[in-house]
Design a protein around this motif. Structure first.
Motif, PDB file in Angstrom:
ATOM      1  N   LYS A 124       0.830  -1.203   0.000  1.00 39.71           N
ATOM      2  CA  LYS A 124       0.000   0.000   0.000  1.00 39.71           C
ATOM      3  C   LYS A 124       0.870   1.261   0.000  1.00 39.71           C
ATOM      4  CE  LYS A 124      -4.414   1.274   1.738  1.00 39.71           C
ATOM      5  NZ  LYS A 124      -5.571   0.831   2.452  1.00 39.71           N
ATOM      6  N   ARG A 125       1.915   1.251   0.809  1.00 40.36           N
ATOM      7  CA  ARG A 125       2.828   2.406   0.856  1.00 40.36           C
ATOM      8  C   ARG A 125       3.585   2.565  -0.452  1.00 40.36           C
ATOM      9  NH1 ARG A 125       4.734   0.923   6.823  1.00 40.36           N
ATOM     10  NH2 ARG A 125       3.069   1.977   7.941  1.00 40.36           N
ATOM     11  N   TRP A 126       4.097   1.458  -0.984  1.00 42.84           N
ATOM     12  CA  TRP A 126       4.834   1.538  -2.253  1.00 42.84           C
ATOM     13  C   TRP A 126       3.923   1.975  -3.401  1.00 42.84           C
ATOM     14  CZ3 TRP A 126       9.594   2.299  -3.177  1.00 42.84           C
ATOM     15  CH2 TRP A 126      10.576   1.831  -2.318  1.00 42.84           C
ATOM     16  N   SER A 127       2.685   1.517  -3.410  1.00 46.08           N
ATOM     17  CA  SER A 127       1.779   1.934  -4.487  1.00 46.08           C
ATOM     18  C   SER A 127       1.500   3.432  -4.403  1.00 46.08           C
ATOM     19  CB  SER A 127       0.481   1.139  -4.440  1.00 46.08           C
ATOM     20  OG  SER A 127      -0.233   1.400  -3.252  1.00 46.08           O
ATOM     21  N   LEU A 128       1.350   3.955  -3.205  1.00 44.43           N
ATOM     22  CA  LEU A 128       1.156   5.394  -3.035  1.00 44.43           C
ATOM     23  C   LEU A 128       2.391   6.165  -3.496  1.00 44.43           C
ATOM     24  CD1 LEU A 128      -0.812   7.536  -1.981  1.00 44.43           C
ATOM     25  CD2 LEU A 128       0.298   7.318   0.231  1.00 44.43           C
ATOM     26  N   LEU A 158       2.575   6.108  -7.339  1.00 47.65           N
ATOM     27  CA  LEU A 158       1.594   6.990  -7.971  1.00 47.65           C
ATOM     28  C   LEU A 158       1.904   8.463  -7.771  1.00 47.65           C
ATOM     29  CD1 LEU A 158      -1.741   5.121  -7.295  1.00 47.65           C
ATOM     30  CD2 LEU A 158      -0.520   5.337  -9.450  1.00 47.65           C
ATOM     31  N   LEU A 159       2.446   8.829  -6.607  1.00 52.50           N
ATOM     32  CA  LEU A 159       2.699  10.240  -6.324  1.00 52.50           C
ATOM     33  C   LEU A 159       4.065  10.731  -6.788  1.00 52.50           C
ATOM     34  CD1 LEU A 159       1.153  10.609  -2.766  1.00 52.50           C
ATOM     35  CD2 LEU A 159       0.173  11.277  -4.958  1.00 52.50           C
TER      36      LEU A 159
END
Length: 75
Positions: A9-13, A16-17
Motif C-alpha cells: 500500500k505504501r509503495w503503491s502510493l 503513484l505520487l
C-alpha cells in the motif's frame, strides 16, 4: 520476498505520487525528441499506447490487491 499488505500500500502510493510523474516526464522527453510526425499515424498511436501501459507491467505485483481489505487484519 513477498511484500506485506502495508508495504504494498505504501509503495503503491509512492509510485503513484512520485514515480508516475517522473515516468511521464521521462516518456515525454523521449517522445519529444523523436520525429513522430514523419511516421504513419497508426505507428505513432502504437508508440503512445506502449508508453502509456508499459509502466504498469513491472509494477503489477505492488498494485495487486491494494484496494481489498487487509487480509492480515483481525476482525
Amino acid at each position: 520476498m513477498a511484500l506485506s499488505y502495508k508495504a504494498r500500500k505504501r509503495w503503491s502510493l509512492f509510485v503513484l505520487l512520485v514515480g508516475f510523474p517522473l515516468y511521464i516526464i521521462l516518456a515525454w522527453g523521449i517522445l519529444s525528441r523523436l520525429n513522430l510526425w514523419q511516421l504513419p499515424l497508426v505507428v505513432e498511436f502504437l508508440i503512445y499506447v506502449f508508453f502509456g501501459v508499459a509502466w504498469i507491467f513491472p509494477l503489477k505485483p505492488i498494485f495487486k490487491g491494494v484496494g481489498q481489505p487487509d487480509p492480515d487484519a483481525k476482525d
